[in-house]
Design a protein around this motif. Structure first.
Motif, PDB file in Angstrom:
ATOM      1  N   TRP A   1      54.242  43.622  15.738  1.00 59.81           N
ATOM      2  CA  TRP A   1      53.998  44.259  14.446  1.00 59.81           C
ATOM      3  C   TRP A   1      54.536  45.685  14.405  1.00 59.81           C
ATOM      4  CZ3 TRP A   1      51.705  40.999  11.002  1.00 59.81           C
ATOM      5  CH2 TRP A   1      50.893  39.973  11.484  1.00 59.81           C
TER       6      TRP A   1
ATOM      7  N   GLN B   1      52.477  35.357  12.732  1.00 58.43           N
ATOM      8  CA  GLN B   1      53.560  36.324  12.809  1.00 58.43           C
ATOM      9  C   GLN B   1      54.570  35.939  13.892  1.00 58.43           C
ATOM     10  OE1 GLN B   1      54.506  38.569  10.880  1.00 58.43           O
ATOM     11  NE2 GLN B   1      55.594  40.204  11.963  1.00 58.43           N
TER      12      GLN B   1
ATOM     13  N   GLN C   1      62.692  33.860  11.970  1.00 59.50           N
ATOM     14  CA  GLN C   1      63.540  34.853  11.312  1.00 59.50           C
ATOM     15  C   GLN C   1      64.712  35.279  12.205  1.00 59.50           C
ATOM     16  OE1 GLN C   1      62.984  35.962   8.168  1.00 59.50           O
ATOM     17  NE2 GLN C   1      64.590  37.504   8.077  1.00 59.50           N
TER      18      GLN C   1
ATOM     19  N   GLU D   1      49.674  40.184   4.621  1.00 55.49           N
ATOM     20  CA  GLU D   1      50.853  40.280   3.764  1.00 55.49           C
ATOM     21  C   GLU D   1      52.101  40.284   4.644  1.00 55.49           C
ATOM     22  OE1 GLU D   1      51.203  40.226   0.552  1.00 55.49           O
ATOM     23  OE2 GLU D   1      49.081  40.266  -0.033  1.00 55.49           O
ATOM     24  N   SER D   2      52.861  39.207   4.586  1.00 53.22           N
ATOM     25  CA  SER D   2      54.035  39.096   5.448  1.00 53.22           C
ATOM     26  C   SER D   2      55.285  39.636   4.754  1.00 53.22           C
ATOM     27  CB  SER D   2      54.272  37.641   5.841  1.00 53.22           C
ATOM     28  OG  SER D   2      55.456  37.516   6.595  1.00 53.22           O
ATOM     29  N   THR D   3      56.062  40.385   5.520  1.00 53.46           N
ATOM     30  CA  THR D   3      57.361  40.851   5.025  1.00 53.46           C
ATOM     31  C   THR D   3      58.467  39.871   5.400  1.00 53.46           C
ATOM     32  OG1 THR D   3      57.709  42.156   7.031  1.00 53.46           O
ATOM     33  CG2 THR D   3      56.666  43.268   5.160  1.00 53.46           C
ATOM     34  N   LEU D   4      58.138  38.881   6.230  1.00 55.05           N
ATOM     35  CA  LEU D   4      59.107  37.872   6.646  1.00 55.05           C
ATOM     36  C   LEU D   4      58.930  36.641   5.757  1.00 55.05           C
ATOM     37  CD1 LEU D   4      58.687  38.187  10.524  1.00 55.05           C
ATOM     38  CD2 LEU D   4      60.385  39.300   9.075  1.00 55.05           C
ATOM     39  N   LYS D   5      59.923  36.340   4.954  1.00 52.93           N
ATOM     40  CA  LYS D   5      59.795  35.270   3.966  1.00 52.93           C
ATOM     41  C   LYS D   5      60.223  33.918   4.538  1.00 52.93           C
ATOM     42  CE  LYS D   5      58.348  38.397   1.207  1.00 52.93           C
ATOM     43  NZ  LYS D   5      56.884  38.530   1.021  1.00 52.93           N
TER      44      LYS D   5
END
Length: 317
Positions: free
Chosen positions: A37, A145, A152, A189-193
Motif C-alpha cells: 500500500w 490488494q 495490474q 477504495e481501490s485505485t487499481l481497476k
C-alpha cells in the motif's frame, strides 16, 4: 555465570547480523519485499506497535512473523527461461496470530518455482484493534490488494493475468477462501481497476467456517473478537458464501486433524459441488495439522496430487 553472560551477549549481537545478512541475500536474489500500500486503509497509527520476527539463528530463516504492521508481497521467480504464466499468492497460516513464514511461505514458493510457477508470499496484517479501525476486514483488504497488484503488474513478471491463484494454509486458508467468496466486497477504495477474484484456490488444512461447532476457536477469536454476533459469524463462514462464480478449488485435509476439523473442508467442498464449481478434495487418513509441504503419513503426497490438479486445469505444463 560470566561465561554464560558472554555467550548470551554474543548471541544477541548475532541476531541483527544474521537478519541483515538474510535481507541482503534476499535482495541479491531479487526477492525484495514490495510494499502493498501507499496508504493502508483504515490504519490507526501506533508507534509502539512493532513487528516481531522469529529468526532461526542456525540457518538465518524467518520462521514466523507476528504483529504485522506493514503488509508486503515478496516475489519468487522460477529459474526456467519460459515460465508457464501461472502465479500463486501464498498466505501462510498461524491462527491469525502469527505467520508461519518459512514453512508455509518461502518453502512453498520454492516448490512452485520448481514447477515453473511464479510465487508471491503475502505478509498480511493480522487482526488488531490497535492498528485497524475494523480488524474483521484488515486481512481481506491485504488479500484483495495483493491479487489486484499482481494482476495490474502481470506483464512485469511475464505472468498471465487470468492464471492467478491463491494458496492458504490453516488460518491462511480461511483468508484464501474469504478472498474466493468475498472478492467483490468493497472493503476499501481501490485505485487499481482490476478484479480481486483469484482464478483458482488451493486450500491446505484450511479454517473455512466460523461456526462455533467446527471452527478453530483461536482464529475465530482473533478475527471476530470474543463474543461475535451470529450475523458476523455467518458472514465469515465461507461455506455459506459460495456461488457459481467462486473459483475452482483444490482442498486437502487429514482425518486425524484435531486442531482444524476436516468438516471445514468437507462442508466447503459440498457447497462448491452444490453450486456447480469445479472442486477436488483429498482427505488423508493421517497427517494431523500443520504439515506444510508434507513430511509424514499419507499427507506427504498432497503436493503430487496438487501438481496433477494444476496440470489438469492448464496451470502447469
Amino acid at each position: 555465570m560470566k561465561k554464560l553472560k558472554n555467550q548470551l551477549f554474543k548471541k544477541a549481537l548475532l541476531i541483527p547480523t544474521l537478519f541483515l545478512a538474510l535481507m541482503n541475500s534476499l535482495q541479491a536474489q531479487n526477492f525484495q519485499p514490495i510494499p502493498l500500500w501507499d496508504k493502508i486503509p483504515g490504519e490507526i497509527e501506533d508507534l509502539n506497535y512493532r513487528e516481531n520476527v522469529g529468526l532461526n539463528i542456525s540457518n538465518g530463516t524467518i520462521e514466523s512473523i507476528s504483529l504485522v504492521k506493514t503488509p508486503t508481497l515478496t516475489v519468487y521467480l522460477p529459474n526456467k527461461t519460459k515460465p508457464n504464466g501461472t502465479s500463486v499468492i501464498i498466505l501462510p497460516g498461524g491462527g491469525y496470530q502469527h505467520l508461519a513464514y518459512d514453512k508455509e511461505g518461502v518453502k512453498v514458493a520454492e516448490w512452485f518455482n520448481s514447477l515453473g510457477i511464479t510465487a508471491f508470499v503475502l505478509k498480511y496484517r493480522l487482526p488488531s484493534d490497535l492498528i485497524m479501525t475494523n480488524k474483521n476486514i484488515g486481512p481481506l483488504q491485504d488479500a484483495q490488494q495483493a491479487v489486484r497488484y499482481v494482476r495490474q503488474n502481470a506483464a512485469k513478471w511475464n505472468i498471465d493475468p487470468n492464471k492467478i491463484g491463491v494458496l492458504g494454509f490453516s488460518a491462511g486458508g480461511h483468508l484464501a477462501s474469504t478472498l474466493a467468496t468475498h472478492y467483490d466486497d468493497k472493503v476499501y477504495e481501490s485505485t487499481l481497476k482490476v478484479s480481486a477474484r483469484p482464478d483458482f484456490s488451493l486450500l491446505i488444512y484450511p479454517v473455512i467456517s466460523m461456526q462455533n461447532d467446527i471452527t478453530h476457536k483461536g482464529s475465530q477469536t482473533s478475527l471476530l473478537g470474543n463474543n461475535p454476533s451470529q450475523e458476523l459469524i455467518d458472514s465469515f463462514s465461507n461455506e455459506k458464501k459460495v456461488t457459481a462464480q467462486t473459483p475452482p478449488t483444490f482442498l486437502i485435509h487429514a482425518t486425524d486433524d484435531t486442531v482444524v476439523l476436516p468438516e471445514n473442508s468437507i462442508n466447503y467442498y459440498l457447497a462448491l459441488k452444490k453450486n456447480g464449481v469445479s472442486a477436488e478434495m483429498h482427505i488423508y487418513e493421517k497427517g494431523g495439522h500443520g504439515f506444510g509441504l508434507g513430511v509424514n503419513d499419507s499427507s506427504k503426497y498432497w503436493t503430487r496430487d496438487c501438481e496433477e490438479w494444476l496440470k489438469t486445469h492448464g496451470y502447469k505444463n
